[in-house]
Every structure is written in structure tokens, then in C-alpha cells.
Scaffold this motif. Structure first.
Motif, mmCIF file in Angstrom:
data_model
loop_
_atom_site.group_PDB
_atom_site.id
_atom_site.type_symbol
_atom_site.label_atom_id
_atom_site.label_comp_id
_atom_site.label_asym_id
_atom_site.label_seq_id
_atom_site.Cartn_x
_atom_site.Cartn_y
_atom_site.Cartn_z
ATOM 1 N N VAL A 167 0.874 -1.185 0.000
ATOM 2 C CA VAL A 167 0.000 0.000 0.000
ATOM 3 C C VAL A 167 0.902 1.224 0.000
ATOM 4 C CG1 VAL A 167 -1.688 1.356 1.307
ATOM 5 C CG2 VAL A 167 -1.922 -1.143 1.192
ATOM 6 N N GLU A 168 0.692 2.129 -0.963
ATOM 7 C CA GLU A 168 1.441 3.389 -0.978
ATOM 8 C C GLU A 168 0.492 4.530 -0.619
ATOM 9 O OE1 GLU A 168 3.628 4.499 -4.556
ATOM 10 O OE2 GLU A 168 4.302 6.369 -3.610
ATOM 11 N N PHE A 169 0.879 5.327 0.371
ATOM 12 C CA PHE A 169 0.123 6.532 0.709
ATOM 13 C C PHE A 169 0.654 7.679 -0.152
ATOM 14 C CE2 PHE A 169 -0.428 5.194 5.495
ATOM 15 C CZ PHE A 169 -1.468 4.336 5.142
ATOM 16 N N ALA A 170 -0.251 8.454 -0.747
ATOM 17 C CA ALA A 170 0.099 9.695 -1.435
ATOM 18 C C ALA A 170 1.130 9.504 -2.551
ATOM 19 C CB ALA A 170 0.617 10.720 -0.416
ATOM 20 N N PRO A 171 0.810 8.731 -3.577
ATOM 21 C CA PRO A 171 1.812 8.472 -4.625
ATOM 22 C C PRO A 171 2.139 9.674 -5.499
ATOM 23 C CG PRO A 171 -0.316 7.584 -5.270
ATOM 24 C CD PRO A 171 -0.463 8.041 -3.854
ATOM 25 N N GLY A 172 1.340 10.733 -5.427
ATOM 26 C CA GLY A 172 1.642 11.924 -6.240
ATOM 27 C C GLY A 172 1.549 11.594 -7.717
ATOM 28 N N LEU A 173 2.646 11.750 -8.450
ATOM 29 C CA LEU A 173 2.633 11.478 -9.891
ATOM 30 C C LEU A 173 3.007 10.030 -10.205
ATOM 31 C CD1 LEU A 173 4.302 14.773 -11.157
ATOM 32 C CD2 LEU A 173 1.874 14.236 -10.925
ATOM 33 N N GLY A 174 3.230 9.222 -9.170
ATOM 34 C CA GLY A 174 3.446 7.787 -9.392
ATOM 35 C C GLY A 174 4.867 7.400 -9.737
ATOM 36 N N TYR A 224 -0.733 -4.018 -5.489
ATOM 37 C CA TYR A 224 -0.308 -2.639 -5.216
ATOM 38 C C TYR A 224 -1.562 -1.783 -5.103
ATOM 39 C CZ TYR A 224 1.273 2.145 -5.985
ATOM 40 O OH TYR A 224 1.491 3.494 -5.846
ATOM 41 N N THR A 225 -1.715 -1.102 -3.960
ATOM 42 C CA THR A 225 -2.857 -0.202 -3.764
ATOM 43 C C THR A 225 -2.330 1.157 -3.338
ATOM 44 O OG1 THR A 225 -4.159 -2.071 -2.977
ATOM 45 C CG2 THR A 225 -5.056 0.128 -2.534
ATOM 46 N N ALA A 226 -2.744 2.200 -4.035
ATOM 47 C CA ALA A 226 -2.329 3.551 -3.655
ATOM 48 C C ALA A 226 -3.542 4.310 -3.141
ATOM 49 C CB ALA A 226 -1.734 4.273 -4.861
ATOM 50 N N ILE A 227 -3.295 5.184 -2.174
ATOM 51 C CA ILE A 227 -4.347 6.051 -1.638
ATOM 52 C C ILE A 227 -3.872 7.490 -1.802
ATOM 53 C CG2 ILE A 227 -5.713 6.691 0.407
ATOM 54 C CD1 ILE A 227 -6.257 3.827 -0.377
ATOM 55 N N GLU A 228 -4.546 8.240 -2.662
ATOM 56 C CA GLU A 228 -4.114 9.603 -2.986
ATOM 57 C C GLU A 228 -5.316 10.530 -2.838
ATOM 58 O OE1 GLU A 228 -1.199 11.473 -3.996
ATOM 59 O OE2 GLU A 228 -2.791 12.983 -3.852
ATOM 60 N N ARG A 229 -5.113 11.694 -2.195
ATOM 61 C CA ARG A 229 -6.270 12.555 -1.960
ATOM 62 C C ARG A 229 -6.513 13.569 -3.073
ATOM 63 N NH1 ARG A 229 -4.440 16.436 3.050
ATOM 64 N NH2 ARG A 229 -3.034 17.756 1.864
ATOM 65 N N ASP A 230 -5.543 13.716 -3.969
ATOM 66 C CA ASP A 230 -5.734 14.658 -5.067
ATOM 67 C C ASP A 230 -6.312 13.916 -6.284
ATOM 68 O OD1 ASP A 230 -4.811 17.499 -6.224
ATOM 69 O OD2 ASP A 230 -4.538 15.930 -7.734
ATOM 70 N N PRO A 231 -7.500 14.321 -6.761
ATOM 71 C CA PRO A 231 -8.155 13.569 -7.837
ATOM 72 C C PRO A 231 -7.309 13.457 -9.099
ATOM 73 C CG PRO A 231 -9.616 15.302 -6.990
ATOM 74 C CD PRO A 231 -8.283 15.490 -6.326
ATOM 75 N N GLU A 232 -6.633 14.532 -9.493
ATOM 76 C CA GLU A 232 -5.874 14.479 -10.738
ATOM 77 C C GLU A 232 -4.635 13.604 -10.597
ATOM 78 O OE1 GLU A 232 -6.348 14.408 -14.054
ATOM 79 O OE2 GLU A 232 -7.749 15.863 -13.200
ATOM 80 N N ALA A 233 -3.994 13.685 -9.419
ATOM 81 C CA ALA A 233 -2.838 12.817 -9.181
ATOM 82 C C ALA A 233 -3.304 11.359 -9.195
ATOM 83 C CB ALA A 233 -2.186 13.168 -7.846
ATOM 84 N N ALA A 234 -4.455 11.090 -8.558
ATOM 85 C CA ALA A 234 -4.971 9.710 -8.520
ATOM 86 C C ALA A 234 -5.222 9.204 -9.939
ATOM 87 C CB ALA A 234 -6.245 9.646 -7.685
ATOM 88 N N ARG A 281 -4.321 -0.875 -8.037
ATOM 89 C CA ARG A 281 -5.328 0.194 -8.099
ATOM 90 C C ARG A 281 -4.885 1.418 -7.320
ATOM 91 N NH1 ARG A 281 -9.664 0.134 -4.128
ATOM 92 N NH2 ARG A 281 -8.961 -1.039 -2.327
ATOM 93 N N CYS A 282 -5.484 2.538 -7.674
ATOM 94 C CA CYS A 282 -5.238 3.781 -6.939
ATOM 95 C C CYS A 282 -6.595 4.338 -6.547
ATOM 96 C CB CYS A 282 -4.467 4.779 -7.804
ATOM 97 S SG CYS A 282 -4.162 6.332 -6.914
ATOM 98 N N ALA A 283 -6.841 4.451 -5.249
ATOM 99 C CA ALA A 283 -8.130 4.959 -4.769
ATOM 100 C C ALA A 283 -7.973 6.402 -4.344
ATOM 101 C CB ALA A 283 -8.608 4.106 -3.602
ATOM 102 N N LEU A 284 -9.017 7.159 -4.611
ATOM 103 C CA LEU A 284 -9.061 8.546 -4.151
ATOM 104 C C LEU A 284 -9.482 8.518 -2.689
ATOM 105 C CD1 LEU A 284 -8.882 11.491 -5.095
ATOM 106 C CD2 LEU A 284 -11.311 11.361 -5.681
#
Ligand SMILES: C[S@@+](CC[C@H](N)C(=O)[O-])C[C@H]1O[C@@H](n2cnc3c(N)ncnc32)[C@H](O)[C@@H]1O
Length: 270
Positions: free
Chosen positions: A55-62, A76-86, A99-102
């Protein structure tokens, strides 16, 4: 591509945009204080392999997501709070196990013990103390016993940095980066993880050279470094802000560094 997307959605004026998005809009891809090299050392300590649920927190631009995916984890699961970055990160993922979840790292909605590895870079420093603790607690909840948590953050030097300097750094960084930046000392980062019941197994440091020419070249490569410099030179407001950010980093160079820490959730975590 990611740069164009960020331009479209982060349409706050250059003067107001959070510093990391400003740099991203100008084409900078590596947004963490210790650069690619400290990320490599963090990933080496995390020792991700094909048996890991990551699990990656806040992947930004990946950018680090790519490195992780190259190690072929089980999931691999990412949790990103910025919709465009996600959305940007989602574009580099494939298959049902990636997957990358908002959402927010404070409350991911993922199941207890669903990860063997959790990590996040350049995202805790910008949180208030209570949110820092909630994010670390969430990482611990997600980890199975024996699982590893990795962080890569800005840190203050030395461990007994005077309160006045700490305050001045927080104020200057927040004014210039436009996000509340509240770095801790290396010892305080360790204590944050230990107070959540983790056992620290590796601590690595690097100079805070995010905007120094040699680091820029090493992090971005010649082509992207030149493209970044041209973008900054062309946009007057961006140029002013990037130079101010670098001035602040230089002003406090004796007191700012990057730290990467890996900690393990013990088999009998309480
Ligand atoms: C400085 S960037 C770092 C991005 C990436 N980790 C890297 O090192 O390049 C900070 C990122 O953290 C994300 N972020 C900040 N707080 C967050 C939170 N509580 N939950 C999820 N993402 C968060 C922001 O949206 C942004 O993408």
C-alpha cells in the motif's frame, strides 16, 4: 502528460499553488526531499518482492509507484487525496491487483492486516501532529504482523534544534510552499513510529537538495532537467516562487535534511 493534467486542474494562480504542484506543473517529477537516491535506499530496506501486498500513501505522480511495480508485488494499492494525481497514477496501473483509490491516508477504508508493506513519501511532513499520528496508526492497522512501514520525509537538524529555528523554518516553508510544512527531527520521526508500536530497523539520511542543480540532474535526467529549467524561466511567477523556495532551503541548509525510516510491526503488536 501529467504536467498538462495538473495545469488544467490546479488552476489556482502560480502564486497560491502548493509548492509541490507548482514544481510538478513545471515538469519536475521527483517531489521528495531526499530525491531518487533516498527512495532507492528506502525501497532496498523495504525489500519488496513478489509475495508482498503493498500500500502506498500519497503516490503523487506515481514515480515511486513505477519502481515498486517493477518489483512485481502480489498487489499494489495507492491512496491519494488529489483527484488528478490519482487519475495520473491509475494510468500506469494494470490488472485487478493494482489500483489507486481517491481518499485519505488517515482513513483508507482498506481491511485490517491487508498489507505486508506500507510506505509514503513527502506526505507526513505536511500534516498537523494529530493527523501525522492518525496516518501512522492507519499504516499499523493495515500491516500484518512482521509487515514493514517506510517513510521518506523532511527532517530538522540537529535532534535538539532550538524552538526558534523550528518555528522560523515552519513559517518560512509554509509561506513559500503554501502548504503547512511541519518537519520533525530524525529522533522525533522515530518516536512517532515507535509510539505506534513499531520497531525501527533502518534510518537513512540525505541532504535536502531538492532544487540544487546536481540533484536536479540526478533526479530528473538531462532532458527533463533542461525542460524543467526552461519552463521555470518562461513563467515569471513560477520563477519567482521556485527561486524563493530554493533561497529558503539554502537559508536553513544546516537545519534541513531528508530522512527515510523503515519500521516493522512486531508479531505481538499491542
Ligand atoms: C509532495 S507530494 C509527494 C508525492 C509523492 N509521494 C512523491 O514523493 O513524489 C505530496 C502528495 O501527498 C498527497 N497527500 C497529502 N496528504 C494526503 C493524505 N492525507 N492522504 C492521501 N494523500 C495525501 C498530495 O495530494 C500529494 O500528491
Amino acid at each position: 502528460m501529467a504536467q498538462a493534467l495538473l495545469f488544467k486542474t490546479h488552476d489556482s494562480p502560480m502564486e497560491k499553488m502548493p509548492g509541490h504542484w507548482l514544481l510538478a506543473c513545471m515538469g519536475k517529477r521527483v517531489l521528495r526531499p531526499g530525491g531518487r537516491e533516498l527512495t532507492q535506499r528506502l525501497l532496498a530496506s523495504l525489500a519488496i518482492d513478489s509475495t508482498d501486498d503493498v500500500v502506498e500513501f500519497a503516490p503523487g505522480l506515481g514515480e515511486t509507484a513505477r519502481e515498486t511495480l517493477a518489483r512485481h508485488p502480489l498487489s499494489y494499492t495507492a491512496i491519494e487525496r488529489d483527484p488528478e494525481a490519482a487519475r495520473t497514477v491509475t494510468q500506469i496501473l494494470s490488472g485487478p491487483d493494482q489500483r489507486c483509490a481517491l481518499g485519505t491516508a488517515e482513513q483508507t477504508g482498506l481491511a485490517d492486516g491487508s498489507a505486508s508493506i506500507v510506505y509514503g513519501e513527502a506526505m507526513l511532513s505536511m500534516q498537523l501532529p494529530a493527523a501525522k499520528a492518525r496516518i501512522v496508526a492507519e499504516a499499523v492497522r493495515l500491516l500484518r504482523p512482521g509487515g514493514r512501514y517506510g517513510i521518506h520525509e523532511l527532517c530538522l537538524l540537529p535532534d535538539d534544534v532550538p524552538g526558534k529555528i523550528r518555528e522560523a523554518i515552519a513559517n518560512d516553508l509554509s509561506d513559500e510552499i503554501n502548504v503547512g510544512v511541519r518537519p520533525l527531527t530524525s529522533m522525533e520521526w522515530r518516536q512517532l513510529l515507535e509510539s505506534a508500536g513499531l520497531v525501527v530497523t533502518a534510518v537513512e539520511t540525505a541532504p535536502m537538495h531538492l532544487l540544487e542543480p546536481r540533484r536536479l540532474l540526478r533526479d530528473e535526467g538531462l532532458f527533463h532537467a533542461i525542460r524543467f529549467i526552461f519552463s521555470v524561466v518562461r513563467h515569471q511567477a513560477a520563477r519567482r516562487r521556485v527561486l524563493t523556495m530554493r533561497r529558503v532551503f539554502r537559508k536553513y541548509k544546516q537545519h534541513l535534511a531528508a530522512v527515510a525510516i523503515v519500521a516493522v510491526k512486531p508479531p505481538t503488536h499491542v
